[in-house]
Write a protein that holds these residues in place. Structure first.
Motif, PDB file in Angstrom:
ATOM      1  N   VAL A  88       0.958  -1.124  -0.006  1.00 48.91           N
ATOM      2  CA  VAL A  88       0.116  -0.061   0.074  1.00 48.91           C
ATOM      3  C   VAL A  88       0.849   1.340  -0.030  1.00 48.91           C
ATOM      4  CG1 VAL A  88      -1.547   1.364   1.366  1.00 48.91           C
ATOM      5  CG2 VAL A  88      -1.925  -1.255   1.425  1.00 48.91           C
ATOM      6  N   ASP A  89       0.559   2.298  -0.787  1.00 41.70           N
ATOM      7  CA  ASP A  89       1.080   3.437  -0.798  1.00 41.70           C
ATOM      8  C   ASP A  89       0.502   4.381  -0.052  1.00 41.70           C
ATOM      9  OD1 ASP A  89       3.261   2.536  -2.464  1.00 41.70           O
ATOM     10  OD2 ASP A  89       2.676   4.146  -3.920  1.00 41.70           O
ATOM     11  N   VAL A  90       1.047   4.835   1.092  1.00 38.70           N
ATOM     12  CA  VAL A  90       0.435   5.631   2.443  1.00 38.70           C
ATOM     13  C   VAL A  90       0.685   6.949   1.701  1.00 38.70           C
ATOM     14  CG1 VAL A  90      -0.005   6.227   4.622  1.00 38.70           C
ATOM     15  CG2 VAL A  90       0.511   4.050   3.944  1.00 38.70           C
ATOM     16  N   GLU A  91      -0.125   7.631   0.770  1.00 33.72           N
ATOM     17  CA  GLU A  91       0.070   8.984   0.388  1.00 33.72           C
ATOM     18  C   GLU A  91      -1.428   9.432  -0.074  1.00 33.72           C
ATOM     19  OE1 GLU A  91       2.298   7.582  -3.020  1.00 33.72           O
ATOM     20  OE2 GLU A  91       0.419   7.480  -4.223  1.00 33.72           O
ATOM     21  N   ASP A  92      -1.262  10.756  -0.175  1.00 31.51           N
ATOM     22  CA  ASP A  92      -2.775  11.332  -0.551  1.00 31.51           C
ATOM     23  C   ASP A  92      -3.121  11.528  -2.051  1.00 31.51           C
ATOM     24  OD1 ASP A  92      -5.640  12.375   0.280  1.00 31.51           O
ATOM     25  OD2 ASP A  92      -4.645  12.942   2.051  1.00 31.51           O
ATOM     26  N   SER A 105       9.521   2.809   3.916  1.00 33.18           N
ATOM     27  CA  SER A 105       9.636   4.217   3.341  1.00 33.18           C
ATOM     28  C   SER A 105       9.154   4.394   1.839  1.00 33.18           C
ATOM     29  CB  SER A 105      10.971   4.742   3.512  1.00 33.18           C
ATOM     30  OG  SER A 105      10.917   6.276   2.920  1.00 33.18           O
ATOM     31  N   HIS A 106       8.339   5.495   1.622  1.00 34.92           N
ATOM     32  CA  HIS A 106       7.984   5.843   0.241  1.00 34.92           C
ATOM     33  C   HIS A 106       8.509   7.331   0.018  1.00 34.92           C
ATOM     34  CE1 HIS A 106       5.937   5.417  -3.395  1.00 34.92           C
ATOM     35  NE2 HIS A 106       4.920   6.302  -2.943  1.00 34.92           N
ATOM     36  N   GLY A 107       9.846   7.479   0.627  1.00 31.20           N
ATOM     37  CA  GLY A 107      10.412   8.947   0.415  1.00 31.20           C
ATOM     38  C   GLY A 107       9.707   9.738   1.290  1.00 31.20           C
ATOM     39  N   SER A 166       8.843  13.135   0.338  1.00 33.57           N
ATOM     40  CA  SER A 166       7.694  14.231  -0.460  1.00 33.57           C
ATOM     41  C   SER A 166       7.529  13.559  -1.661  1.00 33.57           C
ATOM     42  CB  SER A 166       8.469  15.389  -0.674  1.00 33.57           C
ATOM     43  OG  SER A 166       9.776  15.420  -1.429  1.00 33.57           O
ATOM     44  N   HIS A 167       7.467  12.195  -2.092  1.00 36.93           N
ATOM     45  CA  HIS A 167       7.074  11.732  -3.309  1.00 36.93           C
ATOM     46  C   HIS A 167       7.557  12.156  -4.550  1.00 36.93           C
ATOM     47  CE1 HIS A 167       3.884   9.671  -5.648  1.00 36.93           C
ATOM     48  NE2 HIS A 167       3.788   8.856  -4.762  1.00 36.93           N
ATOM     49  N   GLN A 168       9.000  12.478  -4.687  1.00 38.11           N
ATOM     50  CA  GLN A 168       9.805  12.931  -6.006  1.00 38.11           C
ATOM     51  C   GLN A 168      10.272  11.720  -6.629  1.00 38.11           C
ATOM     52  OE1 GLN A 168      12.967  15.895  -5.416  1.00 38.11           O
ATOM     53  NE2 GLN A 168      12.048  16.492  -3.540  1.00 38.11           N
TER      54      GLN A 168
HETATM   55 ZN   LIG Z   1       3.265   6.876  -4.255  1.00 35.88          ZN
END
Ligand SMILES: [Zn+2]
Length: 107
Positions: free
Chosen positions: A10-14, A83-85, A87-89
């Motif tokens: 799962v990517d936990v991002e908006d 970790s997905h980084g 700031s999603h760069q």
């Molecule tokens: Zn993502």
């Protein structure tokens, strides 16, 4: 933690942080957008719990900063945090220095 027997991430991002909207919503404006990731992730946690399913949650540092209790709920439910980084760069747009900073900050 029990051994995870399935491969589910799962990517936990908006919604406003995805690359497809990068030209429409700048990172400096993220804080002004409707924040949905916490409720949506809680819905997934409920569904995974019903199905006794574990996953790896690749979490943006930006989200973890705003929702530390969400990260705790993910961990307490027995899922893996990754970790997905920060700031999603896109990684191929980052210099080594930016990659180091993003990784350090997200940890
Ligand atoms: Zn993502």
């Amino acid at each position: 933690m029990d051994m995870i027997k399935n491969a589910l991430t799962v990517d936990v991002e908006d919604y406003f942080q995805v690359a497809a909207l990068a030209e429409a919503v700048e990172p400096k404006d993220w804080g002004t957008m409707e924040y949905r990731v916490e409720a949506n992730t809680d819905r997934l946690l409920g569904l995974f719990d019903e199905r006794d399913t574990k996953a790896t949650f690749f979490t943006l540092g930006w989200v973890a900063e705003r929702s530390p209790n969400l990260v705790r709920r993910i961990q307490q439910a027995g899922h893996e945090i990754a970790s997905h980084g920060y700031s999603h760069q896109l990684i191929y747009n980052q210099t080594p220095k930016v990659f180091r900073e993003e990784t350090r900050k997200s940890k």
